[in-house]
Each structure stands twice: as structure tokens, then as C-alpha cells.
Scaffold this motif. Structure first.
Motif, PDB file in Angstrom:
ATOM      1  N   GLN A 285       0.648  -1.143  -0.010  1.00 43.81           N
ATOM      2  CA  GLN A 285      -0.290  -0.147   0.108  1.00 43.81           C
ATOM      3  C   GLN A 285       0.664   1.471  -0.269  1.00 43.81           C
ATOM      4  O   GLN A 285       0.958   2.343  -0.162  1.00 43.81           O
ATOM      5  CB  GLN A 285      -1.259   0.352   1.458  1.00 43.81           C
ATOM      6  CG  GLN A 285      -1.967  -1.225   1.077  1.00 43.81           C
ATOM      7  CD  GLN A 285      -3.197  -0.351   1.348  1.00 43.81           C
ATOM      8  OE1 GLN A 285      -3.533   0.088   2.303  1.00 43.81           O
ATOM      9  NE2 GLN A 285      -4.559  -0.424   0.256  1.00 43.81           N
ATOM     10  N   TYR A 286       2.052   1.085   0.470  1.00 46.52           N
ATOM     11  CA  TYR A 286       2.887   2.408   0.613  1.00 46.52           C
ATOM     12  C   TYR A 286       3.839   2.846  -0.897  1.00 46.52           C
ATOM     13  O   TYR A 286       3.742   3.939  -1.185  1.00 46.52           O
ATOM     14  CB  TYR A 286       4.083   2.199   1.479  1.00 46.52           C
ATOM     15  CG  TYR A 286       4.109   2.052   2.720  1.00 46.52           C
ATOM     16  CD1 TYR A 286       3.118   2.732   3.813  1.00 46.52           C
ATOM     17  CD2 TYR A 286       4.670   0.778   3.340  1.00 46.52           C
ATOM     18  CE1 TYR A 286       3.116   2.650   5.196  1.00 46.52           C
ATOM     19  CE2 TYR A 286       4.125   0.739   4.854  1.00 46.52           C
ATOM     20  CZ  TYR A 286       3.213   2.415   5.152  1.00 46.52           C
ATOM     21  OH  TYR A 286       2.702   1.211   6.745  1.00 46.52           O
TER      22      TYR A 286
ATOM     23  N   ASN B 155       1.506   1.885  -3.402  1.00 45.10           N
ATOM     24  CA  ASN B 155       0.321   2.434  -4.603  1.00 45.10           C
ATOM     25  C   ASN B 155       0.187   3.995  -3.821  1.00 45.10           C
ATOM     26  O   ASN B 155      -0.222   4.267  -4.744  1.00 45.10           O
ATOM     27  CB  ASN B 155      -0.897   1.527  -3.843  1.00 45.10           C
ATOM     28  CG  ASN B 155      -0.587   0.133  -4.566  1.00 45.10           C
ATOM     29  OD1 ASN B 155       0.036   0.039  -5.577  1.00 45.10           O
ATOM     30  ND2 ASN B 155      -1.710  -0.649  -4.330  1.00 45.10           N
ATOM     31  N   ALA B 156       0.676   4.098  -2.651  1.00 52.56           N
ATOM     32  CA  ALA B 156      -0.126   5.394  -2.174  1.00 52.56           C
ATOM     33  C   ALA B 156       1.062   6.781  -3.066  1.00 52.56           C
ATOM     34  O   ALA B 156       0.143   7.506  -3.433  1.00 52.56           O
ATOM     35  CB  ALA B 156       0.017   6.365  -0.401  1.00 52.56           C
ATOM     36  N   ALA B 157       2.717   5.981  -3.166  1.00 55.99           N
ATOM     37  CA  ALA B 157       3.351   6.776  -3.871  1.00 55.99           C
ATOM     38  C   ALA B 157       2.967   7.047  -5.178  1.00 55.99           C
ATOM     39  O   ALA B 157       2.950   8.062  -5.461  1.00 55.99           O
ATOM     40  CB  ALA B 157       4.568   6.410  -3.504  1.00 55.99           C
ATOM     41  N   ARG B 158       2.649   6.368  -5.493  1.00 50.78           N
ATOM     42  CA  ARG B 158       2.277   5.570  -6.954  1.00 50.78           C
ATOM     43  C   ARG B 158       1.192   6.818  -7.549  1.00 50.78           C
ATOM     44  O   ARG B 158       0.770   7.560  -8.545  1.00 50.78           O
ATOM     45  CB  ARG B 158       1.522   4.457  -7.597  1.00 50.78           C
ATOM     46  CG  ARG B 158       2.586   4.261  -8.839  1.00 50.78           C
ATOM     47  CD  ARG B 158       2.843   2.457  -9.566  1.00 50.78           C
ATOM     48  NE  ARG B 158       1.331   2.978  -9.930  1.00 50.78           N
ATOM     49  CZ  ARG B 158       0.379   1.616 -10.411  1.00 50.78           C
ATOM     50  NH1 ARG B 158       0.219   0.692  -9.231  1.00 50.78           N
ATOM     51  NH2 ARG B 158      -0.149   1.558 -11.328  1.00 50.78           N
ATOM     52  N   VAL B 159       0.064   6.714  -6.687  1.00 50.23           N
ATOM     53  CA  VAL B 159      -0.875   7.774  -6.776  1.00 50.23           C
ATOM     54  C   VAL B 159      -1.106   9.001  -6.825  1.00 50.23           C
ATOM     55  O   VAL B 159      -0.648  10.446  -7.390  1.00 50.23           O
ATOM     56  CB  VAL B 159      -1.627   7.724  -6.081  1.00 50.23           C
ATOM     57  CG1 VAL B 159      -3.136   8.576  -6.043  1.00 50.23           C
ATOM     58  CG2 VAL B 159      -2.910   6.470  -6.086  1.00 50.23           C
ATOM     59  N   ASP B 160       0.331   9.868  -5.948  1.00 49.95           N
ATOM     60  CA  ASP B 160       1.075  11.416  -5.705  1.00 49.95           C
ATOM     61  C   ASP B 160       2.023  10.743  -6.718  1.00 49.95           C
ATOM     62  O   ASP B 160       2.284  11.853  -6.952  1.00 49.95           O
ATOM     63  CB  ASP B 160       1.116  10.778  -4.477  1.00 49.95           C
ATOM     64  CG  ASP B 160       0.512  11.257  -3.578  1.00 49.95           C
ATOM     65  OD1 ASP B 160      -0.545  10.962  -3.234  1.00 49.95           O
ATOM     66  OD2 ASP B 160       0.971  10.722  -2.482  1.00 49.95           O
ATOM     67  N   GLY B 161       2.098  10.259  -6.859  1.00 48.56           N
ATOM     68  CA  GLY B 161       2.830  10.194  -8.628  1.00 48.56           C
ATOM     69  C   GLY B 161       4.884  10.315  -8.199  1.00 48.56           C
ATOM     70  O   GLY B 161       5.674  10.867  -8.827  1.00 48.56           O
ATOM     71  N   THR B 162       4.368   9.485  -7.418  1.00 52.10           N
ATOM     72  CA  THR B 162       6.651   9.369  -6.572  1.00 52.10           C
ATOM     73  C   THR B 162       7.514   8.909  -8.022  1.00 52.10           C
ATOM     74  O   THR B 162       6.874   7.618  -8.324  1.00 52.10           O
ATOM     75  CB  THR B 162       6.536   9.038  -5.769  1.00 52.10           C
ATOM     76  OG1 THR B 162       5.243   9.513  -4.835  1.00 52.10           O
ATOM     77  CG2 THR B 162       7.527   8.950  -4.888  1.00 52.10           C
TER      78      THR B 162
END
Lengths: 366, 301
Positions: B192-193, B195-202
Motif C-alpha cells: 500500500q505504501y 500504491n500511495a506513492a504511485r498515486v502521488d506521482g512519486t
């Protein structure tokens, strides 16, 4: 931002090697989510609601169908280019970063013309933190926060980039009962203040009913009904929706229509016009019972639970599917526990008829 | 009454601890103290159990012994080269392993093989690979000459060549364990970390530096500390490659020096050996303390 789902379908390959069929998680989902509303995706576990959310977020690619944000077709865009904020079920806060760093994280990713100066970033982070009322916790680590506070940080992190659409995956499931009540009001307030189209997933019908502008009830990947919470509750399209919404749950009986009269067991309980003679399911909401000495529906009295505001009468009936009838009546009624039977009259608009085979609603006039 | 009960309870506790305490006491604590005592007894003779006096002469002798200084130099070189390199390489390979799907288990097994292989057998293989004899240049030299280089004797040749082989060998031997630990550490980072980073465009690099590394930092730190300690204790690797006369080969390590002082051809000096051992202990303790201090800032539990 209006979110339009067009014939959205997602299939997963089956894990079972013997069965080659794909698992259809979301089946032909079409819906236009109006701008600035709070939408609840509701259904039992495994109904495809989280998959739908992940399709909208872009973490999953649909097998077929398109997704539009307003005019833009975002179906093939990766999540970072969709302009969404996503709050995960377990929040996914980076444990080694402080609250402030967590909220700043999405901003620090911005590149090129969107790049912000340090001051702008801090200002935005503070704005977001203020909105969810955690601006005094900025230096703490997520591990030092309560569940509700972590939830707020996660929302602030999702909101800080001012997303076009905010997605919440089971946002309240990790909170205790009291905090859940409080936080759901909070989500409603934040949504109304920001006016961001918000979609949230839940299996708790009470939660969905209480804060959503509209709810989408799903089962096995198929949308069952879409509408305002009260409308869906008052007017369920099928047996599943009727059973899924409402606490205490609806009471289901085996019934018959003979000569435009509805029979439960031997009792003719209601006049139903425009329904052909047939066997069917009868659903009666708990608040659809009226205690009446000469009421048509006779049930075996089992007990009474006093809940302060009202009392619930527990009774049994041979034609009932399930253990007991739970009916809620006002406290000014007196139930004589000495009696073996209790008699009810029914409120016609709280009684729903469902076809035995299709389980679809059968409308009747009264 | 209450007091008696407690003392009975604690008596029972001590009883349970007794086997371990006896064992550790006899084989760990007593020898440790003994080594410390020996290191200050000048001219101790283990046969007659006599010594001339007490003082710091043993330390002074050891610190002025060229063989010891060579051993310290070798050991430090080994530590400084192999610990960062092996940890870095292991991290690289683990990240690679956890981002591929097909044949992952096969690769994991292949990478783990050196760990279960006997040190001396592997040393022999390395010797055959690197050694230059009158009859053959060895496989590695064959490759070097193919690419236009000139053959080097890695086993009996120049110092840098021997050091290279020792470092290469050490890295090869310690990597499997590090890879094993790091792959499981990487696998335990919640998806999930990411995924969260991906959603934020990291970006990939930022995800690795800001999320992956901090998340696995406790394991990484553990590997670095044990890596340092392990490298300081190196001995058998050198023996496997260069034989037992390490002083002559200029390839001795501190532990090798201690062993030679006790049982080697020039041995029979338990006092010198003890002094060298205590010096090694002091070095390892210092390095570990520095490690702990550094880790306070950078490791996130």
C-alpha cells in the motif's frame, strides 16, 4: 468534477487451475457521478466495490469500458496523471515521516511548471492540515497518533494537491464505533467545504446511508440500485437491496397473493391491487408493524426489548424466513407478555413484494 | 509468607537459567576474563604457568610487531572494501530479485548456494581459478589475456592482486545471507505504501530513497553491524586461499595473528595473543559504538 463510468468491466484470471473462467469483479458498470457529490459504493465483501474504486484511481486497468473525468478520457492515464486523492483502508501513512512530511510528500513530487517553492508547499500543507483539524500535530510521527488522527492525516495528504476526485477505501473500518460516528460527520463536512467529488467504499450500510448524497448498491460485480439513500431504502428494486439496507434488517416471509389479497400463512394481511395470484416473498420493514388488538397478522410473541426511544417486539411466525420477526413500535404501546400471540396491522408502504424466482420487486397498489 | 513465595519464585527462575549460565560462564565469561588477565602478564609461560611481572609490555610488543601491523592493515582494508560493497551489491540484487517474477525462486536458490558451500572447498576452487603455475595461467588469467592484459599471479603474486582475491572471495561468501535477509525485508514492506506513492506521482528513485530504504533500514543496519564484526573476525577465508603461512604471504588478519601467536610455527606466546585479541576487541567495540550512534539518526524502527 463529474465522473462518468461507461460499461466498466474488470475480469481477473481465475486462481483455480481447474476452472478456466475469469472472475468478473465488476460487470458492465455505467454511471455518471454528478459533480461535487459524496457517493457511497456499498455492498458485501467481494462485491467489486473496491475494484471499482481502484479502477477509478488507475491502480487497476479495466478489461473494457471507459472512465471520464468531466470531458477527459482518463481510462489509459496512470494514477499520478488523473488528479485523484486516494485514502487507503489502513491509511498507508509513511511511518518514518512526520505528519508534516507525510502531507508534503505529494507536493514534493511535483515537477516542471507545477513545482512549488518551499513556502508555498508549507502553506498548502498547513491549509490541508487545518481543514482536517490536525494542524497542532504536524511534528508527530504517525505511530504517535490515534486511529482517528491518522485517518485525518491520510485525508489531508490526499487533499493537499487539490485533487479533482477524492477516493476513500473503507475509510472508517479501522475506527471504533464512537470515532466512526464522529469521523463520518467529519468526512461529510470536509467534502462539503472542498466541494470535491468524493467516492467512498464501505460495507456498512448505516455509514453509507448517513453521509452519502447517493449510494450505489453492488452485488457480485453488478450494480443493483443507484439512488439517494432514503429512496433506495424506501423503494428497493430487489430482495437483495431490501435485505442489505436497514438495521434491524427487513423481515422476509413466504407469502401468497390470492384475489388481490396478500396472505402470510393463513392471515390475509393486506389488500394488494394489480398483482396476479402467485407465491412470493414479502418483506416488511421493522417499522412497518403496528400493534393492534385485532390486527390481521398473528405472530407468536417471544419477548420485548426496550431501547429507550422505542421498543422492539420479538416474535415468530411459521412463514418467516429467518429466526425471528423484529418489529419496532413506539414506547406508548404496551405489550402484554402474558399473551401467547401478538397481532399486527401493516403499513402498506413498508411492505415490499418480491418475485420468487427473479427476486425482483413486484409493485402493488393500495 | 509473601516474601518467601517471591524468593521461591526467583529461585525457580535461577534454576531454569542455570544450564545456560554455567555454559556461558565456563566457555565465554571465564575465558574472556582470562584473556584480559593474560594480556597483562609479561612473559607468561603456559607450560610452567609462570610469569615475570604485570604491565603493558605485551601490548607494546604487539603494536611494534610488523606482522601485527600488516595484519591490522589487511583487516582494515578488508573491512572497508567488503562491507560497503557486499551490502550495496546485495541490496541491488535483492531489489532486482523482488522486481522479477519468472524464475525468481531459481535465482534465489542460485544466489544462496555460496552460503551452504564449504569455505575451504570454495577457497580451493578460487585458488584454481586465480592461481598461476608453471603449467597454466589459470582461468581468470586466460580471460585477462584474451582482453589484452598480462597475466597476474593472484595467489603468490603482488600484494594488490592477493588483496583483490581475498576481498572478492569474502564478498562472494557473505552476499547470500545478506540477499536472503534483504529480499525478505523488501517483501515485508506493505504494498500500500507503494500504491500511495504511485498515486502521488512519486518517481522510482524517490520511492526507493524515501520509502523503501527507510522501511528496510533496520535490516540494513543489522547487516552492516554484523558485516563489520564478521569482516574483523576474518581468518578462514585467508587460510583457504593462501594457506596457513599467512605472515609469509603478507595476507594475515588480526585473528590470524592471534592464532599464529598461539599455535603457529612462531607461536607459543599466549600473552601476545591475548593482547592482540584485546586490541581487536577494542577496535570492534569502537566501530560498533560508532555504528550505533550513526544509526540513531538514520534507522527507523
Amino acid at each position: 468534477m463529474e465522473v462518468i463510468l461507461q460499461n466498466l468491466t474488470k475480469k481477473f484470471p481465475s486462481r483455480d487451475r481447474k476452472k478456466r473462467e475469469d472472475v468478473i469483479a465488476v460487470n458492465d458498470f455505467s454511471f455518471a457521478i454528478p459533480d461535487g457529490k459524496l457517493i457511497g459504493l456499498l455492498g458485501p465483501s467481494g462485491c467489486g466495490k473496491s475494484t471499482t474504486l481502484n479502477l477509478i484511481s488507475g491502480l487497476l486497468k479495466p478489461t473494457s469500458g471507459r472512465i471520464f473525468f468531466g470531458e477527459d478520457d482518463v481510462t489509459d492515464l496512470p494514477p499520478e496523471n488523473r488528479g485523484i486523492g486516494l485514502v487507503f483502508q489502513n491509511y498507508a501513512l509513511y511511518p518514518h515521516l512526520s505528519v508534516k512530511q507525510n502531507i508534503l510528500f505529494p507536493l514534493e513530487n511535483l515537477k516542471g511548471k507545477d513545482k512549488l517553492s518551499k513556502e508555498e508547499m508549507l502553506e498548502k500543507a498547513h491549509e490541508a492540515a487545518k481543514l482536517v483539524q490536525i494542524d497542532d500535530l504536524m511534528e508527530r510521527k504517525p505511530g504517535e497518533l490515534s486511529g482517528g488522527q491518522q485517518q485525518r492525516v491520510a485525508i489531508a495528504r490526499a487533499l493537499v494537491k487539490m485533487p479533482r476526485v477524492l477516493l476513500l477505501d473503507e475509510p472508517l473500518s479501522n475506527l471504533d464505533a464512537r470515532l466512526r460516528l464522529q469521523t463520518r460527520e467529519e468526512i461529510k463536512r470536509i467534502q462539503q467545504e472542498t466541494k470535491i467529488t468524493t467516492i467512498f467504499v464501505t460495507h456498512d450500510q448505516e455509514e453509507a446511508m448517513s453521509i452519502s448524497d447517493m449510494i450505489v448498491v453492488m452485488k457480485d460485480g453488478v450494480v443493483q440500485q443507484i439512488g439517494k439513500p432514503q429512496e433506495v431504502y424506501d423503494n428497493p428494486t430487489n430482495l437483495f437491496v431490501a435485505k442489505f439496507l436497514g438495521t434491524p434488517p427487513i423481515n422476509i416471509f413466504n407469502g401468497q397473493v390470492r384475489g388481490a389479497r396478500l396472505y402470510i400463512g393463513e392471515d390475509a394481511v393486506l389488500d394488494v391491487q394489480g398483482v396476479a395470484d402467485q407465491d412470493l416473498y414479502v418483506g416488511i420493514r421493522p417499522e412497518g408493524f403496528l400493534l393492534q388488538e385485532d390486527g390481521p397478522l398473528r405472530a407468536d410473541l417471544r419477548g420485548v426489548e426496550v431501547m429507550g426511544r422505542d421498543i422492539s417486539v420479538i416474535s415468530g411466525h411459521d412463514a418467516l424466513l429467518g429466526e425471528t420477526i423484529r418489529s419496532i413500535i413506539g414506547t406508548d404501546n404496551k405489550v402484554n407478555l402474558e399473551n401467547a400471540t401478538v397481532r399486527f396491522a401493516l403499513k402498506p408502504h413498508k411492505v415490499f413484494l418480491f418475485d420468487k424466482k427473479t427476486e425482483e420487486r413486484v409493485q402493488f397498489g393500495f | 509468607m509473601e516474601k518467601k513465595k517471591i524468593s521461591f519464585q526467583s529461585l525457580k527462575g535461577w534454576l531454569y537459567l542455570l544450564p545456560a549460565i554455567l555454559f556461558l560462564g565456563f566457555f565465554m565469561v571465564y575465558p574472556l576474563i582470562d584473556v584480559f588477565v593474560y594480556s597483562f602478564e609479561e612473559g607468561y609461560n603456559s607450560a610452567s604457568q609462570t610469569y615475570f611481572g604485570i604491565g603493558g609490555y605485551n601490548y607494546s610488543y604487539v603494536l611494534h610487531d610488523n606482522y601485527f601491523l600488516q595484519a591490522v592493515k589487511n583487516t582494515f582494508l578488508l573491512v572497508v572494501i567488503t562491507v560497503p560493497l557486499s551490502t550495496g551489491l546485495a541490496l541491488l540484487i535483492s531489489v532486482g530479485l523482488s522486481s522479477i517474477k519468472p524464475l525468481r525462486n531459481l535465482f534465489q536458490t542460485v544466489y544462496f548456494l555460496p552460503y551452504v558451500t564449504n569455505t575451504l572447498a570454495v577457497g580451493l576452487v578460487f585458488m584454481i581459478l586465480f592461481k598461476k603455475t608453471a603449467y597454466t595461467d589459470g582461468l581468470i588469467n586466460l580471460v585477462i589475456t584474451w582482453f589484452g592484459g598480462s597475466a597476474v599471479d593472484f595467489i603468490d603474486g603482488p600484494y594488490w592482486a592477493k588483496m583483490f582475491v581475498l576481498c572478492f572471495y569474502t564478498i562472494w561468501v557473505v552476499m547470500p545471507f545478506k540477499i536472503l535477509i534483504l529480499t525478505s525485508a523488501l517483501a515485508s514492506v506493505n504494498q500500500q505504501y507503494y500504491n500511495a506513492a504511485r498515486v502521488d506521482g512519486t518517481s522510482k528513485l524517490r520511492i526507493f530513497m524515501k520509502i523503501t530504504l527507510p522501511m528496510i533500514s533496520p535490516m540494513l543496519f543489522y547487516l552492516i553491524i554484523t558485516g563489520f564484526i564478521g569482516a574483523f573476525k576474518a581468518y578462514s577465508d585467508a587460510v583457504a586461499l593462501f594457506g596457513t603461512n599467512l605472515n609469509a604471504a603478507k595476507m594475515n588478519t588480526i585473528v590470524g595473528y592471534v592464532y599464529d601467536m598461539l599455535y603457529g610455527d612462531s607461536g607459543g606466546y599466549p600473552s601476545y595473543a591475548s593482547a592482540a585479541a584485546i586490541i581487536l576487541f577494542a577496535i570492534v567495540l569502537t566501530i560498533t559504538c560508532i555504528n550505533l550512534l550513526v544509526s540513531k539518526k538514520n534507522v527507523h524502527y
